[in-house]
Scaffold this motif. Structure first.
Motif, mmCIF file in Angstrom:
data_model
loop_
_atom_site.group_PDB
_atom_site.id
_atom_site.type_symbol
_atom_site.label_atom_id
_atom_site.label_comp_id
_atom_site.label_asym_id
_atom_site.label_seq_id
_atom_site.Cartn_x
_atom_site.Cartn_y
_atom_site.Cartn_z
ATOM 1 N N ALA A 180 0.829 -1.212 0.000
ATOM 2 C CA ALA A 180 0.000 0.000 0.000
ATOM 3 C C ALA A 180 0.858 1.254 0.000
ATOM 4 N N LEU A 181 1.911 1.275 0.798
ATOM 5 C CA LEU A 181 2.763 2.462 0.873
ATOM 6 C C LEU A 181 3.535 2.682 -0.419
ATOM 7 N N GLY A 182 3.874 1.604 -1.117
ATOM 8 C CA GLY A 182 4.539 1.752 -2.404
ATOM 9 C C GLY A 182 3.660 2.474 -3.414
ATOM 10 N N ILE A 183 2.373 2.163 -3.399
ATOM 11 C CA ILE A 183 1.424 2.821 -4.298
ATOM 12 C C ILE A 183 1.267 4.292 -3.918
ATOM 13 N N ILE A 184 1.199 4.568 -2.619
ATOM 14 C CA ILE A 184 1.065 5.954 -2.158
ATOM 15 C C ILE A 184 2.296 6.775 -2.532
#
Length: 295
Positions: A180-184
């Motif tokens: 999720a943080l990679g996408i953000i």
């Protein structure tokens, strides 16, 4: 990314796609109400805020446009009001995560219609700020089979093609915080936020049915009504030919459904969503040229 700035990211998608789960994984919060199945737990847009790389990240969780408990007109109105308020305050989005479960074997008519509404809300200029996050990978034992399905939808005449051709990026989301943080982080690369098409249209004309998204929802309602009327006429003709009762339960149910859809269309045409511009917003996040003098 800049130093200590605010990053706003919207979460969109169909009911059950994993929007609230994504917010929970990214923020590390375990108290978010996560739904399972076709019923949505997110009835109105709400925010989840946390820190990432020294920045304040706010995720905006939105209700799915295919919620069985609420009509699309009501959901569109709640999304429009939230976006209008944030636009008036000068709080624009840096990016959007469009979550899509790969467990959907093929593109259904309902999914196609809802996706057209989502595209109308965003506008083509915002497609480059969209991350299409495919979810539910744990439902597949063979990763290659799921990958083939995603590639087919992306490369062929799938529902994502228009967005991908204009800069949207497809990600596999593995239901982890790291994923999720990679996408953000990918969506945080833009130097400035931007307005969505629905926000700009509402500032010009506050009648919801006059926006592109409103016209799309009304068109779908009109098509449903027309289809029911055709089916109803055929049943009545058949009953007449067979000398059957013209007031059977099937006819009554269809007449009620037509009345419900007609009422929803009337509500859409009567809905007004005002953008209230705050003076401070002119000097904050809103891009130049987007603020008009209001009487």
């Amino acid at each position: 990314m800049g130093n200590g700035r605010e990053i706003l990211i919207g979460l969109i998608g169909l009911t059950g796609a994993g929007k609230t789960t994504f917010a929970s994984r990214a923020s590390g919060r375990q108290d978010l109400h996560i739904g399972h199945g076709a019923d949505s737990c997110t009835q109105y847009p709400y925010t989840v805020t946390f820190r990432l790389d020294g920045h304040r990240v706010t995720l905006i969780d939105t209700p799915g446009l295919d919620d069985s408990a609420r009509p699309d007109v009501d959901i569109l109105e709640s999304i429009a009001k939230y976006l209008a308020d944030s636009y008036g305050q000068g709080r624009l989005l840096d990016g959007l995560v469009f979550l899509h479960p790969i467990t959907i074997g093929r593109v259904t008519g309902s999914e196609n219609m809802r996706t057209r509404v989502i595209k109308a809300i965003l506008g083509e200029d915002a497609f480059k700020r969209v991350a299409i996050a495919t979810t539910m990978w744990d439902a597949f034992r063979a990763d290659a089979a799921a990958t083939k399905r995603v590639q087919h939808e992306e490369r062929q005449a799938g529902i994502w093609r228009a967005m991908c051709e204009r800069g949207a990026t497809v990600f596999k989301h593995y239901d982890t915080r790291e994923s999720a943080l990679g996408i953000i982080r990918h969506l945080s690369r833009f130097a400035e936020p931007a307005a969505l098409k629905l926000q700009v249209e509402l500032e010009r004309d506050n009648r919801l049915h006059m926006t592109t998204a409103g016209r799309e929802v009304e068109s779908q309602l009109r098509e449903q009504i027309e289809l029911l009327e055709i089916q109803l006429a055929a049943i009545r003709l058949q009953n007449y030919q067979d000398e059957l009762d013209d007031e059977d339960e099937e006819i009554k149910d269809m007449e009620k459904e037509i009345d419900v859809l007609t009422a929803r269309r009337a509500k859409l045409r009567g809905t007004v969503v005002r953008v209230k511009t705050f003076l401070a917003a002119i000097f904050t996040r809103r891009p130049r040229g987007k603020v008009r003098a209001r009487r």
